[in-house]
Design a protein around this motif. Sequence first.
Motif, PDB file in Angstrom:
ATOM      1  N   VAL A  42       0.863  -1.139  -0.069  1.00 45.24           N
ATOM      2  CA  VAL A  42      -0.003  -0.023   0.017  1.00 45.24           C
ATOM      3  C   VAL A  42       0.854   1.227  -0.027  1.00 45.24           C
ATOM      4  N   THR A  43       1.952   1.172   0.837  1.00 48.19           N
ATOM      5  CA  THR A  43       2.843   2.424   0.786  1.00 48.19           C
ATOM      6  C   THR A  43       3.261   2.608  -0.342  1.00 48.19           C
ATOM      7  N   LEU A  44       3.883   1.497  -1.213  1.00 48.20           N
ATOM      8  CA  LEU A  44       4.573   1.803  -2.371  1.00 48.20           C
ATOM      9  C   LEU A  44       3.407   2.596  -3.359  1.00 48.20           C
ATOM     10  N   TYR A  45       2.281   1.886  -3.357  1.00 43.45           N
ATOM     11  CA  TYR A  45       1.351   2.439  -4.272  1.00 43.45           C
ATOM     12  C   TYR A  45       1.095   4.127  -3.934  1.00 43.45           C
ATOM     13  N   PHE A  46       1.219   4.423  -2.635  1.00 43.35           N
ATOM     14  CA  PHE A  46       0.967   5.843  -2.321  1.00 43.35           C
ATOM     15  C   PHE A  46       2.117   6.590  -2.662  1.00 43.35           C
ATOM     16  N   VAL A  59      -7.174   9.162  -0.258  1.00 38.14           N
ATOM     17  CA  VAL A  59      -6.941   7.827   0.631  1.00 38.14           C
ATOM     18  C   VAL A  59      -7.786   6.712   0.081  1.00 38.14           C
ATOM     19  N   GLU A  60      -9.240   7.246   0.344  1.00 42.54           N
ATOM     20  CA  GLU A  60     -10.125   6.313   0.175  1.00 42.54           C
ATOM     21  C   GLU A  60     -10.040   5.736  -1.469  1.00 42.54           C
ATOM     22  N   GLU A  61      -9.986   6.692  -2.413  1.00 42.24           N
ATOM     23  CA  GLU A  61      -9.910   6.403  -3.667  1.00 42.24           C
ATOM     24  C   GLU A  61      -8.577   5.475  -4.009  1.00 42.24           C
ATOM     25  N   ALA A  62      -7.512   5.825  -3.249  1.00 43.93           N
ATOM     26  CA  ALA A  62      -6.261   4.856  -3.375  1.00 43.93           C
ATOM     27  C   ALA A  62      -6.575   3.430  -3.005  1.00 43.93           C
ATOM     28  N   LEU A  63      -7.346   3.283  -1.737  1.00 35.18           N
ATOM     29  CA  LEU A  63      -7.674   2.271  -1.469  1.00 35.18           C
ATOM     30  C   LEU A  63      -8.400   1.140  -2.326  1.00 35.18           C
ATOM     31  N   LYS A  64      -9.390   1.951  -3.008  1.00 32.64           N
ATOM     32  CA  LYS A  64     -10.240   1.345  -3.976  1.00 32.64           C
ATOM     33  C   LYS A  64      -9.320   0.826  -5.225  1.00 32.64           C
ATOM     34  N   HIS A  67      -5.395  -3.431  -5.365  1.00 32.49           N
ATOM     35  CA  HIS A  67      -5.606  -5.051  -5.340  1.00 32.49           C
ATOM     36  C   HIS A  67      -4.238  -5.768  -4.965  1.00 32.49           C
ATOM     37  N   LEU A  68      -4.518  -6.452  -3.973  1.00 33.80           N
ATOM     38  CA  LEU A  68      -3.290  -6.913  -3.390  1.00 33.80           C
ATOM     39  C   LEU A  68      -3.333  -8.705  -3.631  1.00 33.80           C
ATOM     40  N   ASN A  69      -2.493  -9.393  -3.935  1.00 40.65           N
ATOM     41  CA  ASN A  69      -2.878 -10.899  -3.770  1.00 40.65           C
ATOM     42  C   ASN A  69      -1.340 -11.466  -3.530  1.00 40.65           C
ATOM     43  N   ARG A  73       5.344 -19.622  -3.206  1.00 44.94           N
ATOM     44  CA  ARG A  73       6.191 -20.503  -3.601  1.00 44.94           C
ATOM     45  C   ARG A  73       7.122 -20.760  -2.607  1.00 44.94           C
ATOM     46  N   ASP A  74       7.242 -22.122  -2.358  1.00 53.81           N
ATOM     47  CA  ASP A  74       8.281 -22.520  -1.165  1.00 53.81           C
ATOM     48  C   ASP A  74       8.135 -21.638   0.045  1.00 53.81           C
ATOM     49  N   TYR A  75       7.012 -21.299   0.331  1.00 56.82           N
ATOM     50  CA  TYR A  75       6.745 -20.300   1.635  1.00 56.82           C
ATOM     51  C   TYR A  75       7.601 -19.079   1.549  1.00 56.82           C
ATOM     52  N   GLN A  76       7.934 -18.555   0.470  1.00 57.14           N
ATOM     53  CA  GLN A  76       8.371 -17.196   0.513  1.00 57.14           C
ATOM     54  C   GLN A  76       7.310 -16.364  -0.021  1.00 57.14           C
ATOM     55  N   THR A  77       7.096 -15.062   0.522  1.00 58.58           N
ATOM     56  CA  THR A  77       6.041 -14.423  -0.012  1.00 58.58           C
ATOM     57  C   THR A  77       6.343 -13.686  -1.173  1.00 58.58           C
ATOM     58  N   HIS A  78       5.194 -13.835  -2.093  1.00 63.20           N
ATOM     59  CA  HIS A  78       5.310 -13.144  -3.260  1.00 63.20           C
ATOM     60  C   HIS A  78       4.080 -12.414  -3.553  1.00 63.20           C
ATOM     61  N   ILE A  79       4.277 -10.962  -3.466  1.00 63.40           N
ATOM     62  CA  ILE A  79       2.798 -10.139  -3.434  1.00 63.40           C
ATOM     63  C   ILE A  79       2.905  -9.362  -4.725  1.00 63.40           C
ATOM     64  N   THR A  80       1.525  -9.302  -4.962  1.00 63.87           N
ATOM     65  CA  THR A  80       1.511  -8.360  -6.437  1.00 63.87           C
ATOM     66  C   THR A  80       0.512  -7.458  -5.830  1.00 63.87           C
TER      67      THR A  80
END
Length: 233
Positions: A42-46, A59-64, A67-69, A73-80
């Motif tokens: 979220v910080t990166l997006y901001f 802030v409200e518009e940004a949150l809308k 979309h995070l997912n 993979r192998d218990y490493q966090t990959h976030i999009t």
Amino acid sequence: MDKNIVVAIDGYSSCGKSTLAKALAKKLHFVYVDSGAMYRAVTLYFLRNNIDITNEKQVEEALKAIHLNFHSRDYQTHITLNDEEVSEEIRQMPVSEKVSDISTIKMVRKEMVKQQQRMGVSKNIVMDGRDIGTTVFPHAEVKIFMTADPKIRAVRRFKELEAKGETITLEEIFDNLAHRDYQDTTRKESPLVRAKDAIVLDNTTISKQQQLEFVLERVQPFLKTATSNHKYS
Ligand code: DC
């Protein structure tokens, strides 16, 4: 009815929460969620979109628009973030410097908590963060509160970033950790505090294996009644 197990791991910055959480999830075949990665994305997006955090509408518009997912993979966090893989970028200093500010915003927390709670429905889960045992899952079966000597934490972080080729001094890291600890513990919205029923784990002088065993012992009694997405071996 069988119940899913939630393990909440909270604590200060760079205490090794995610290392322990990942190892535990791997051992128990639980889902692992790094809630800090969500605040970082979220910080990166901001940052990228120059969101004015004093402007509620923005802030409200940004949150809308965010979309995070998670992809594990192998218990490493990959976030999009809106389908872009940002796992590396969210660990870099520009995000680390801003993330505690963004995490103080009530609207941001409300949205993240909602998403985190959804992830814990009917799944055995290990989640690490700052408010998991107090706000996200106040009824978690096992709650751990991690702490470690601030100097040791800074050195660990320094080595991690150095290995990734980042040019940063130990002092800068120490200051960033101190700043984040201060922000995280003093903010108005769900500050970092130890839940009354959380077990303290100080890992200044104990090994990763010892930490894992410490938590496994606490989770063990709940495994007998759990739903079936675990195979403890
Ligand atoms: O776990 P981390 O250091 O990657 O988290 C980054 C920041 O996100 C941390 O300084 C505070 C915030 N955070 C939070 O406020 N609540 C959480 N549950 C997780 C992280």
